[in-house]
Design an enzyme around this catalytic site. Structure first.
Site, PDB file in Angstrom:
ATOM      1  N   GLY A  74      15.635   6.612 -18.487  1.00 37.07           N
ATOM      2  CA  GLY A  74      16.979   6.170 -18.416  1.00 37.07           C
ATOM      3  C   GLY A  74      17.591   5.480 -19.636  1.00 37.07           C
ATOM      4  CB  THR A  75      16.096   3.222 -22.060  1.00 31.92           C
ATOM      5  OG1 THR A  75      15.768   2.201 -21.024  1.00 31.92           O
ATOM      6  CG2 THR A  75      16.574   2.445 -23.202  1.00 31.92           C
ATOM      7  CG  ASN A 153      19.628  -3.205 -12.592  1.00 29.89           C
ATOM      8  OD1 ASN A 153      20.719  -3.170 -12.971  1.00 29.89           O
ATOM      9  ND2 ASN A 153      18.834  -4.188 -13.353  1.00 29.89           N
ATOM     10  CD  GLN A 181      17.073   0.329  -9.836  1.00 33.83           C
ATOM     11  OE1 GLN A 181      16.892   0.493  -8.642  1.00 33.83           O
ATOM     12  NE2 GLN A 181      16.456  -0.084 -10.859  1.00 33.83           N
ATOM     13  CB  SER A 201      14.862   6.857 -14.766  1.00 33.12           C
ATOM     14  OG  SER A 201      13.735   6.247 -15.287  1.00 33.12           O
ATOM     15  CG  HIS A 203      10.164   4.639 -14.067  1.00 33.97           C
ATOM     16  ND1 HIS A 203      10.015   3.120 -13.672  1.00 33.97           N
ATOM     17  CD2 HIS A 203      10.909   4.995 -14.983  1.00 33.97           C
ATOM     18  CE1 HIS A 203      10.774   2.574 -14.458  1.00 33.97           C
ATOM     19  NE2 HIS A 203      11.520   3.420 -15.258  1.00 33.97           N
ATOM     20  CB  THR A 239       6.437  19.155 -28.076  1.00 33.47           C
ATOM     21  OG1 THR A 239       6.711  19.663 -29.348  1.00 33.47           O
ATOM     22  CG2 THR A 239       5.971  20.063 -27.206  1.00 33.47           C
ATOM     23  CB  CYS A 327      13.621  -6.260 -20.125  1.00 35.67           C
ATOM     24  SG  CYS A 327      15.204  -5.559 -19.558  1.00 35.67           S
TER      25      CYS A 327
HETATM   26  N1  PLP Z   1      19.514   1.601 -15.641  1.00 34.34           N
HETATM   27  C1  PLP Z   1      19.107   0.849 -14.513  1.00 34.34           C
HETATM   28  C2  PLP Z   1      20.071   0.581 -13.761  1.00 34.34           C
HETATM   29  C3  PLP Z   1      17.779   0.566 -14.299  1.00 34.34           C
HETATM   30  O1  PLP Z   1      17.485  -0.070 -13.598  1.00 34.34           O
HETATM   31  C4  PLP Z   1      17.014   0.877 -15.420  1.00 34.34           C
HETATM   32  C5  PLP Z   1      15.587   0.120 -15.313  1.00 34.34           C
HETATM   33  O2  PLP Z   1      15.131  -0.753 -14.721  1.00 34.34           O
HETATM   34  C6  PLP Z   1      17.414   1.681 -16.421  1.00 34.34           C
HETATM   35  C7  PLP Z   1      18.589   1.942 -16.630  1.00 34.34           C
HETATM   36  C8  PLP Z   1      16.302   1.799 -17.587  1.00 34.34           C
HETATM   37  O3  PLP Z   1      15.563   3.063 -17.207  1.00 34.34           O
HETATM   38  P1  PLP Z   1      13.980   3.408 -17.896  1.00 34.34           P
HETATM   39  O4  PLP Z   1      13.191   2.407 -17.427  1.00 34.34           O
HETATM   40  O5  PLP Z   1      13.904   4.940 -17.423  1.00 34.34           O
HETATM   41  O6  PLP Z   1      14.272   3.369 -19.429  1.00 34.34           O
END
Ligand code: PLP
Length: 387
Positions: A74-75, A153, A181, A201, A203, A239, A327
Site C-alpha cells: 500500500g505505501t 483503517n 482496508q 495490499s 497482507h 525484478t 506505526c
Molecule cells: N493504507 C491503509 C488504509 C492502511 O491501513 C495501510 C496499512 O496499515 C496502508 C495504507 C499501508 O499499506 P502497507 O502496509 O502495505 O504499506
C-alpha cells in the site's frame, strides 16, 4: 511467547497468511524460481504466474488485467500515485485529501508540501464522515489529484467513493482511493466508482506482506515511481517478487469467495463483541458511524482509561488489539483520526481498535470478554486511587 489461549483481534494491522495462499506461493520459492524476464522456459513459467495473478487481482476489482501494476504494498502504491499525478501534470501543484488518510498518504503529502506542493485536508464530522461540499469546494484548476480512502483503517468508516468519483470526473481531476482496508471486506468495482487509481495490499486480506497493486485506469497518464529494467510494462521496475505476487493473486480469489462470510458470520461476531462490551462495561462508546463501516472493525472508547496501559495488559492475557494505525501505535501518538473527529487527546488515548478476520471465532470473543472488563476495572481503580 507463552502459548495459552490467544485471540488475534488486530487484523487491520495485518492478517495471517491463508494456507491456500502459502501453498500457491511455495513452488515459486522452490522448483519454479525463474526470473520472469528470462528468455527460457523457467522464466516464461514465472511470467505466466504473474499474468495469472494479474487476472485474479483484476477480477477482484472488476478491472482489466492490463490496468493492474504490482508493487511492494500500500505505501509504495500511494507514493507512486501521488508522485505520478504531479509529474504527469506540469503546472498542477495541489492535492486534496482527507484529514484521516493513512500515514502512508499523509506523510507522502507532507514531504511533497516541503517541496512546494499545496495540500488541502478535508475534515470529517464526529462520526468520521466526509464533508462532500467541502471536498468539491477545495478542488481548484491547479489540483493534480484527489485522494480519499475507501474505508478508514482505525474506525472502519466508509467514504462515498462513487460520489467523490463523480465530483472528480465532472471537474476533470484524477481520483485515487486507498482501498487497502476495504479490499477483502467489501466487493470493489472500479467501473462503478469512477476512480482513476486504486491501491491494495495483500497482507490485509490473508496474502503475504510486501505485495500490493495499483489499479491505473486505461488511458490515464502514469509516470513510474521506480525506474529501471522496465518490468510491469514500464510502470514499476525491479525484478518481480514472483512468490509474493502469486500469493496476492491467490488471496484475491479467497477474498472474493469470502465476502459472504465476511458480511455474515464475521460481521455478526463484531456486532456481538461490541454489544457485549457496551452492556458489560460502563463508560464505553463506539467511535465512528455505526452503519457505514467495514464489517470487521470496531473502535471503542473506554472513559478514564489510557489505552497505552490497557493494551499491554490485554497482551499479557493473550489478546492482541491495537490503538489504531500500526506505526502510530508503535510511537503511541494519539490517533490523528480520532482527533480529526473532534476527540480530545485524552479521549483519543482512551480508545482501542478490535479488528476481526475469517479466522476469528466465538472463543476469541469469549476470551476478550473474560479479560477486558477486569483490565478496565483495574485501571480505573488504579486511577481513582491516585486521584
Ligand atoms: N493504507 C491503509 C488504509 C492502511 O491501513 C495501510 C496499512 O496499515 C496502508 C495504507 C499501508 O499499506 P502497507 O502496509 O502495505 O504499506
Amino acid at each position: 511467547m507463552a502459548q495459552g489461549l490467544r485471540a488475534y483481534l488486530d487484523n487491520s494491522a495485518t492478517t495471517k497468511v491463508a494456507e491456500e495462499v502459502l501453498q500457491a506461493m511455495w513452488p515459486y520459492f522452490s522448483e519454479r524460481w525463474g526470473n520472469p524476464s528470462s528468455a527460457h522456459s523457467l522464466g516464461r513459467d514465472a511470467a505466466e504466474a504473474i499474468e495469472k495473478a494479474r487476472a485474479q487481482a483484476a477480477a477482484m476489482i472488476q478491472s482489466e488485467p492490463r490496468e493492474i501494476v504490482f508493487t511492494s504494498g500500500g505505501t509504495e502504491g500511494i507514493n507512486a500515485v501521488f508522485h505520478s499525478a504531479l509529474s504527469t501534470q506540469p503546472g498542477k501543484n495541489h492535492i486534496v485529501m482527507t484529514a484521516v488518510e493513512h500515514h502512508a498518504a499523509l506523510r507522502c503529502a507532507q514531504s511533497l508540501e516541503r517541496r512546494g506542493i499545496a495540500i488541502t485536508h478535508i475534515s470529517v464530522n464526529a462520526d468520521g464522515r466526509l464533508d462532500l461540499d467541502q471536498l468539491a469546494d477545495a478542488i481548484q484548476p491547479h489540483t493534480a489529484l484527489v485522494s480519499v480512502m475507501t474505508a478508514n483503517n482505525e474506525t472502519g468508516v466508509l467514504f462515498p467513493v462513487a460520489e467523490v468519483g463523480a465530483i472528480c470526473a465532472a471537474r476533470g481531476v484524477p481520483f485515487h482511493t486507498d482501498a487497502v482496508q476495504a479490499a477483502g471486506k467489501l466487493p470493489l468495482n472500479v467501473a462503478q466508482t469512477g476512480v482513476t487509481f486504486l491501491t491494495i495490499s495483500a497482507h490485509k486480506f490473508h496474502g503475504p506482506k510486501g505485495a500490493g497493486a495499483i489499479f491505473i485506469r486505461r488511458f490515464s497518464k502514469f509516470e513510474p515511481y521506480i525506474c529501471g529494467g522496465g518490468q510491469e510494462m514500464g510502470r514499476r521496475s525491479g525484478t518481480e517478487d514472483v512468490p509474493a505476487i502469486v500469493g496476492l493473486g491467490a488471496a484475491t480469489v479467497l477474498a472474493e469467495q469470502g465476502h459472504g462470510e465476511m458480511n455474515g458470520r464475521v460481521r455478526k461476531l463484531r456486532d456481538d463483541l461490541e454489544r457485549q462490551i457496551l452492556s458489560t462495561i460502563e463508560g464505553v462508546s463506539v467511535n465512528g458511524d455505526q452503519e457505514l463501516r467495514l464489517p470487521n472493525i470496531t473502535n471503542i472508547a473506554f472513559d478514564g482509561v489510557d489505552s497505552r496501559a490497557l493494551l499491554p495488559m490485554l497482551d499479557r492475557d493473550g489478546i492482541f488489539a491495537s490503538t489504531g494505525a500500526a506505526c502510530a501505535a508503535g510511537a503511541m501518538q494519539p490517533s490523528h483520526v480520532l482527533v480529526a473527529m473532534g476527540r480530545s487527546i485524552v479521549q483519543a488515548r482512551s480508545c482501542l481498535r478490535f479488528s476481526l478476520s475469517h479466522f476469528n471465532t466465538d472463543e476469541d470473543i469469549a476470551l476478550l470478554l473474560d479479560v477486558l472488563p477486569k483490565a478496565v476495572r483495574k485501571l480505573r481503580q488504579h486511577c481513582a486511587a491516585q486521584a
